[in-house]
Design an enzyme around this catalytic site. Structure first.
Site, mmCIF file in Angstrom:
data_model
loop_
_atom_site.group_PDB
_atom_site.id
_atom_site.type_symbol
_atom_site.label_atom_id
_atom_site.label_comp_id
_atom_site.label_asym_id
_atom_site.label_seq_id
_atom_site.Cartn_x
_atom_site.Cartn_y
_atom_site.Cartn_z
ATOM 1 N N LYS A 54 -44.639 -10.987 -31.056
ATOM 2 C CA LYS A 54 -43.368 -11.516 -31.577
ATOM 3 C C LYS A 54 -43.371 -13.039 -31.521
ATOM 4 C CE LYS A 54 -40.870 -7.311 -30.420
ATOM 5 N NZ LYS A 54 -39.853 -6.590 -29.648
ATOM 6 N N GLN A 98 -36.865 -7.679 -23.933
ATOM 7 C CA GLN A 98 -37.783 -6.571 -24.204
ATOM 8 C C GLN A 98 -37.493 -5.397 -23.277
ATOM 9 O OE1 GLN A 98 -39.848 -6.663 -26.777
ATOM 10 N NE2 GLN A 98 -40.957 -4.777 -26.425
ATOM 11 N N ASP A 121 -31.730 -7.681 -32.034
ATOM 12 C CA ASP A 121 -32.240 -6.319 -31.875
ATOM 13 C C ASP A 121 -31.266 -5.288 -32.447
ATOM 14 O OD1 ASP A 121 -34.734 -5.749 -30.725
ATOM 15 O OD2 ASP A 121 -34.069 -6.387 -28.734
HETATM 16 N N1 L34 Z 1 -35.632 -5.114 -26.965
HETATM 17 N N2 L34 Z 1 -37.422 -3.670 -26.829
HETATM 18 C C1 L34 Z 1 -36.601 -4.418 -27.569
HETATM 19 N N3 L34 Z 1 -36.700 -4.484 -28.932
HETATM 20 C C2 L34 Z 1 -37.672 -3.793 -29.568
HETATM 21 O O1 L34 Z 1 -37.734 -3.802 -30.895
HETATM 22 C C3 L34 Z 1 -38.576 -3.038 -28.811
HETATM 23 N N4 L34 Z 1 -39.639 -2.360 -29.372
HETATM 24 C C4 L34 Z 1 -40.001 -1.057 -28.836
HETATM 25 C C5 L34 Z 1 -40.177 -1.244 -27.306
HETATM 26 N N5 L34 Z 1 -39.191 -2.117 -26.714
HETATM 27 C C6 L34 Z 1 -38.403 -2.966 -27.429
HETATM 28 C C7 L34 Z 1 -40.719 -2.938 -29.922
HETATM 29 O O2 L34 Z 1 -40.774 -4.123 -30.215
HETATM 30 C C8 L34 Z 1 -41.314 -0.774 -29.535
HETATM 31 N N6 L34 Z 1 -41.713 -2.029 -30.138
HETATM 32 C C9 L34 Z 1 -42.933 -2.252 -30.787
HETATM 33 C C10 L34 Z 1 -43.242 -3.461 -31.386
HETATM 34 C C11 L34 Z 1 -44.451 -3.670 -32.016
HETATM 35 C C12 L34 Z 1 -45.384 -2.680 -32.074
HETATM 36 C C13 L34 Z 1 -45.102 -1.458 -31.491
HETATM 37 C C14 L34 Z 1 -43.879 -1.255 -30.855
HETATM 38 C C15 L34 Z 1 -46.698 -2.963 -32.727
HETATM 39 O O3 L34 Z 1 -46.929 -4.045 -33.206
HETATM 40 N N7 L34 Z 1 -47.606 -1.997 -32.777
HETATM 41 C C16 L34 Z 1 -48.905 -2.212 -33.354
HETATM 42 C C17 L34 Z 1 -49.973 -2.000 -32.301
HETATM 43 C C18 L34 Z 1 -49.870 -3.021 -31.227
HETATM 44 C C19 L34 Z 1 -50.813 -2.784 -30.060
HETATM 45 O O4 L34 Z 1 -52.029 -2.955 -30.241
HETATM 46 O O5 L34 Z 1 -50.328 -2.461 -28.973
HETATM 47 C C20 L34 Z 1 -49.084 -1.221 -34.509
HETATM 48 O O6 L34 Z 1 -49.854 -1.531 -35.400
HETATM 49 O O7 L34 Z 1 -48.456 -0.164 -34.457
#
Ligand code: L34
Length: 294
Positions: A54, A98, A121
């Site tokens: 982020k 987060q 959010d």
């Molecule tokens: N406050 N907490 C708050 N806001 C959010 O919007 C989140 N979330 C969830 C968990 N807690 C939070 C996220 O940001 C889940 N989440 C999130 C964000 C990004 C990715 C997955 C979950 C993401 O970029 N996933 C990548 C893989 C990343 C890796 O290698 O770990 C993908 O391609 O799916």
């Protein structure tokens, strides 16, 4: 026929390019720089990875971005005071804490403490309520990303049977609400399944669009879907580590088998995850723009 793979990475990139232009314009015309603070409590590896992504994206888009790391044992009182500080800081338009938070901190209290106008959010009850009645609000990032993925992939939601697996406050409930609204990119007939659903497959087999946020690896298998379904896989499960120590991820859907029946499907990684991050940027730009109106 094998499914079309819906690339969240690609769609997210398109949106980020649009946002970058908008940020330049805000700077040029209004001397306004979108400001985002991401607060991370403790060192949960998944949270560290998401928050880092982020911050990196915020930086690339030309935001004023602040990463605020706090120790695992921070008191609830101190965290609430920190949020209040950012509520009062005019250079900050978006505040993200987060989740999950350590057990000694009441998540609800923390979410309530964020100024709804800075709640990028979309978790504050004021924004949740606005969403429910179809008013202007910050849409939560993951559902917002899912809706944009559908719209920008040309998938018709109007009149579609949408089945959602999972009823969380972050994904299931808000996406159900969004897709049932009388609005473009919505107008669907929505069914929500959860852990007490009697016959999950009965419902999932009826889906034209199946959105899975179950929080369990491979919870949806090929025998549970119909030919031609569009599958949006929200799950991010860490199922092991590669030889180089990188986390191995998989979704909530048995991708290899389901893709043979689906007409389109999102992968994990590279599906909904990158969209979540990009929608946070979009919401922050919106929060900054909102201050011009006031
Ligand atoms: N406050 N907490 C708050 N806001 C959010 O919007 C989140 N979330 C969830 C968990 N807690 C939070 C996220 O940001 C889940 N989440 C999130 C964000 C990004 C990715 C997955 C979950 C993401 O970029 N996933 C990548 C893989 C990343 C890796 O290698 O770990 C993908 O391609 O799916």
């Amino acid at each position: 026929m094998a499914a079309k793979i819906i690339s969240g990475t690609q769609v997210a990139k398109e949106i980020r390019e649009e946002l970058k232009k908008e940020v330049e314009e805000l700077k040029g015309k209004h001397n306004l720089v979108p400001g985002l603070v991401t607060i991370l409590v403790g060192e949960n590896p998944a949270s560290v990875s998401y928050v880092t992504a982020k911050q990196k994206t915020a930086h690339e888009l030309g935001f004023y971005s602040v990463q605020d790391n706090q120790p695992e044992d921070i008191s609830e009182e101190t965290l609430l005071a920190l949020i209040d500080k950012y509520n009062k800081d005019d250079s900050i338009h978006g505040i993200l804490v987060q989740l999950p938070l350590p057990k000694h901190i009441d998540e609800t209290k923390v979410i309530y403490a964020i100024d709804p106008d800075k709640d990028v959010d979309g978790f504050h009850p004021v924004n949740v309520g606005r969403l429910m009645i179809g008013a202007k609000c910050f849409l939560p990032c993951t559902p917002h990303g899912i809706q944009q993925l559908l719209i920008r992939s040309g998938i018709e939601t109007e009149g579609a049977e949408v089945v959602i697996v999972g009823r969380s406050n972050i994904v299931g409930k808000p996406i159900a609400n969004m897709l049932m609204q009388k609005k473009p990119g919505a107008n669907a007939t929505v069914t929500v399944c959860h852990t007490r659903t009697k016959d999950m497959a009965f419902h999932t087999k009826r889906a034209d669009i199946l959105i899975v946020a179950a929080g369990a690896p491979k919870a949806v298998t090929a025998d549970m879907v119909k030919e031609g379904v569009v599958v949006i896989d929200v799950g991010v499960n860490r199922i092991g580590k590669s030889a180089s120590g990188k986390a191995i991820l998989c979704g909530d859907v048995d991708f290899d088998a389901v893709k043979e029946k689906a007409s389109a499907i999102t992968p994990v990684p590279g599906g909904v995850g990158p969209m979540t991050i990009t929608m946070l940027m979009l919401n922050t730009v919106q929060a900054a723009k909102n201050t011009l109106e006031g």
